[in-house]
Design a protein around this motif. Sequence first.
Motif, mmCIF file in Angstrom:
data_model
loop_
_atom_site.group_PDB
_atom_site.id
_atom_site.type_symbol
_atom_site.label_atom_id
_atom_site.label_comp_id
_atom_site.label_asym_id
_atom_site.label_seq_id
_atom_site.Cartn_x
_atom_site.Cartn_y
_atom_site.Cartn_z
ATOM 1 N N ALA A 1 5.475 62.073 36.879
ATOM 2 C CA ALA A 1 4.938 60.948 36.111
ATOM 3 C C ALA A 1 3.793 61.468 35.251
ATOM 4 O O ALA A 1 3.139 62.448 35.615
ATOM 5 N N PRO A 2 3.507 60.808 34.143
ATOM 6 C CA PRO A 2 2.410 61.262 33.284
ATOM 7 C C PRO A 2 1.031 60.854 33.788
ATOM 8 O O PRO A 2 0.023 61.371 33.312
ATOM 9 N N VAL A 3 0.994 59.921 34.749
ATOM 10 C CA VAL A 3 -0.281 59.378 35.227
ATOM 11 C C VAL A 3 -0.395 59.532 36.736
ATOM 12 O O VAL A 3 0.553 59.265 37.479
ATOM 13 N N LEU A 4 -1.577 59.956 37.186
ATOM 14 C CA LEU A 4 -1.901 60.015 38.613
ATOM 15 C C LEU A 4 -3.127 59.147 38.867
ATOM 16 O O LEU A 4 -4.122 59.241 38.144
ATOM 17 N N VAL A 5 -3.052 58.296 39.882
ATOM 18 C CA VAL A 5 -4.172 57.454 40.285
ATOM 19 C C VAL A 5 -4.660 57.926 41.642
ATOM 20 O O VAL A 5 -3.886 57.981 42.603
ATOM 21 N N GLU A 6 -5.931 58.291 41.733
ATOM 22 C CA GLU A 6 -6.526 58.722 43.006
ATOM 23 C C GLU A 6 -7.311 57.577 43.613
ATOM 24 O O GLU A 6 -8.177 57.000 42.963
ATOM 25 N N GLY A 7 -6.992 57.250 44.879
ATOM 26 C CA GLY A 7 -7.687 56.170 45.563
ATOM 27 C C GLY A 7 -8.034 56.533 46.990
ATOM 28 O O GLY A 7 -7.626 55.847 47.935
ATOM 29 N N CYS B 1 5.589 55.376 41.967
ATOM 30 C CA CYS B 1 5.986 54.007 41.667
ATOM 31 C C CYS B 1 6.486 53.945 40.233
ATOM 32 O O CYS B 1 6.113 54.766 39.395
ATOM 33 N N GLU B 2 7.316 52.956 39.947
ATOM 34 C CA GLU B 2 7.786 52.762 38.582
ATOM 35 C C GLU B 2 7.984 51.280 38.320
ATOM 36 O O GLU B 2 8.556 50.563 39.145
ATOM 37 N N LYS B 3 7.487 50.818 37.176
ATOM 38 C CA LYS B 3 7.664 49.424 36.767
ATOM 39 C C LYS B 3 7.748 49.351 35.251
ATOM 40 O O LYS B 3 6.911 49.952 34.559
ATOM 41 N N ASP B 4 8.747 48.637 34.776
ATOM 42 C CA ASP B 4 8.933 48.447 33.329
ATOM 43 C C ASP B 4 8.935 49.777 32.586
ATOM 44 O O ASP B 4 8.381 49.911 31.488
ATOM 45 N N GLY B 5 9.540 50.777 33.202
ATOM 46 C CA GLY B 5 9.643 52.087 32.568
ATOM 47 C C GLY B 5 8.390 52.938 32.655
ATOM 48 O O GLY B 5 8.351 54.055 32.122
ATOM 49 N N VAL B 6 7.346 52.421 33.328
ATOM 50 C CA VAL B 6 6.094 53.175 33.491
ATOM 51 C C VAL B 6 6.078 53.810 34.877
ATOM 52 O O VAL B 6 6.125 53.116 35.895
ATOM 53 N N ALA B 7 6.033 55.135 34.935
ATOM 54 C CA ALA B 7 5.990 55.864 36.205
ATOM 55 C C ALA B 7 4.561 56.277 36.515
ATOM 56 O O ALA B 7 3.831 56.732 35.633
ATOM 57 N N ILE B 8 4.155 56.095 37.768
ATOM 58 C CA ILE B 8 2.788 56.389 38.191
ATOM 59 C C ILE B 8 2.821 57.097 39.542
ATOM 60 O O ILE B 8 3.579 56.707 40.446
ATOM 61 N N ARG C 1 -2.743 62.567 32.619
ATOM 62 C CA ARG C 1 -3.984 61.798 32.749
ATOM 63 C C ARG C 1 -4.184 61.412 34.214
ATOM 64 O O ARG C 1 -3.240 61.015 34.897
ATOM 65 N N ILE C 2 -5.430 61.507 34.673
ATOM 66 C CA ILE C 2 -5.791 61.113 36.034
ATOM 67 C C ILE C 2 -6.826 59.999 35.989
ATOM 68 O O ILE C 2 -7.831 60.102 35.272
ATOM 69 N N TYR C 3 -6.568 58.940 36.729
ATOM 70 C CA TYR C 3 -7.554 57.895 36.965
ATOM 71 C C TYR C 3 -8.096 58.071 38.380
ATOM 72 O O TYR C 3 -7.323 58.085 39.340
ATOM 73 N N ALA D 1 -9.392 69.733 45.631
ATOM 74 C CA ALA D 1 -9.283 69.239 44.255
ATOM 75 C C ALA D 1 -8.405 70.160 43.406
ATOM 76 O O ALA D 1 -7.566 69.684 42.624
ATOM 77 N N GLU D 2 -8.556 71.454 43.566
ATOM 78 C CA GLU D 2 -7.722 72.404 42.820
ATOM 79 C C GLU D 2 -6.252 72.260 43.224
ATOM 80 O O GLU D 2 -5.354 72.330 42.378
ATOM 81 N N ARG D 3 -6.018 72.044 44.513
ATOM 82 C CA ARG D 3 -4.629 71.875 44.973
ATOM 83 C C ARG D 3 -4.045 70.568 44.454
ATOM 84 O O ARG D 3 -2.876 70.518 44.061
ATOM 85 N N TYR D 4 -4.844 69.508 44.446
ATOM 86 C CA TYR D 4 -4.366 68.247 43.884
ATOM 87 C C TYR D 4 -3.987 68.441 42.409
ATOM 88 O O TYR D 4 -2.981 67.889 41.937
ATOM 89 N N LEU D 5 -4.793 69.207 41.696
ATOM 90 C CA LEU D 5 -4.518 69.443 40.276
ATOM 91 C C LEU D 5 -3.286 70.317 40.090
ATOM 92 O O LEU D 5 -2.519 70.125 39.136
ATOM 93 N N ASP D 6 -3.073 71.288 40.980
ATOM 94 C CA ASP D 6 -1.840 72.079 40.941
ATOM 95 C C ASP D 6 -0.622 71.169 41.042
ATOM 96 O O ASP D 6 0.356 71.296 40.296
ATOM 97 N N LEU D 7 -0.684 70.236 41.992
ATOM 98 C CA LEU D 7 0.416 69.291 42.178
ATOM 99 C C LEU D 7 0.585 68.399 40.949
ATOM 100 O O LEU D 7 1.711 68.121 40.518
#
Length: 248
Positions: free
Chosen positions: A16-22, A76-83, A116-118, A102-108
């Motif tokens: 996916a083009p977007v990753l959300v970290e929570g 997840c995917e909704k309305d063609g948007v993958a996250i 883009r990461i939120y 953090a470096e490993r998360y970025l590798d993934l």
Amino acid sequence: MEDVVVTFFRDDAGGAPVLVEGLPGIGHVGKLVADHLIDELGGEKIAEISSVHFPPQVVVDEQGVTHLVNNEIYRCEKDGVAILFLVGDFQSTSAEGHYVLAERYLDLAEALGVRRIYTLGGYGVGHLVEHPRVLSAINMERLRPEVEAAGGSFENAGSGGMIMGASGLLLGLGKARGIEGICLMGETSGYIVDPRSADSLLTVLSAMIGIDIDHTTLQQRAEAMEQIIANIRETEEARGREELNYIG
């Protein structure tokens, strides 16, 4: 055991083009938002991450079986948007571990096509907030107009504040890799789990990602928390009156 171990459940999990970290933080604001989105979007767990930098413990499930503590990646995917979502209950127990993870998360993220990461969190102000702002930070100046258009605020800019843990490092280390980074922080007291702040943050994040999300569950949790707070205040006021009567 290696410092960080990633276990994928499918060879074709997709990126996916977007990753959300929570991950956990102040008021659990970011975690509440990420978990809510995964539930609403019907996310699929595609990977687990375990590490020697997590707390030295295991989790015992309802069957009495133990499992190493880990964080998880959902898609997840909704309305063609993958996250993609990076969630879990753990951050590093050491400063070095925060950088390693953090470096490993970025590798993934790079391997899964993330551009883009939120990162999500709480902005502690030390008192209850009736109308929480969503304060923001970015790793590239050109992102600011987009954040402001979605309702994010930069009123905290120049205050000399810092963003700890994964929420900060993913922006700082991600910039060197050319990955856009936006940190959204819901204003919160910092004393309680804060679904009201999470609800404000969800509004800004969903506007930025371009998806419609039902807020009902978060709003119900906020109402329940407000009732708890009201009960606490009432108890404290009653105790104060009793103490005054006793002194008099």
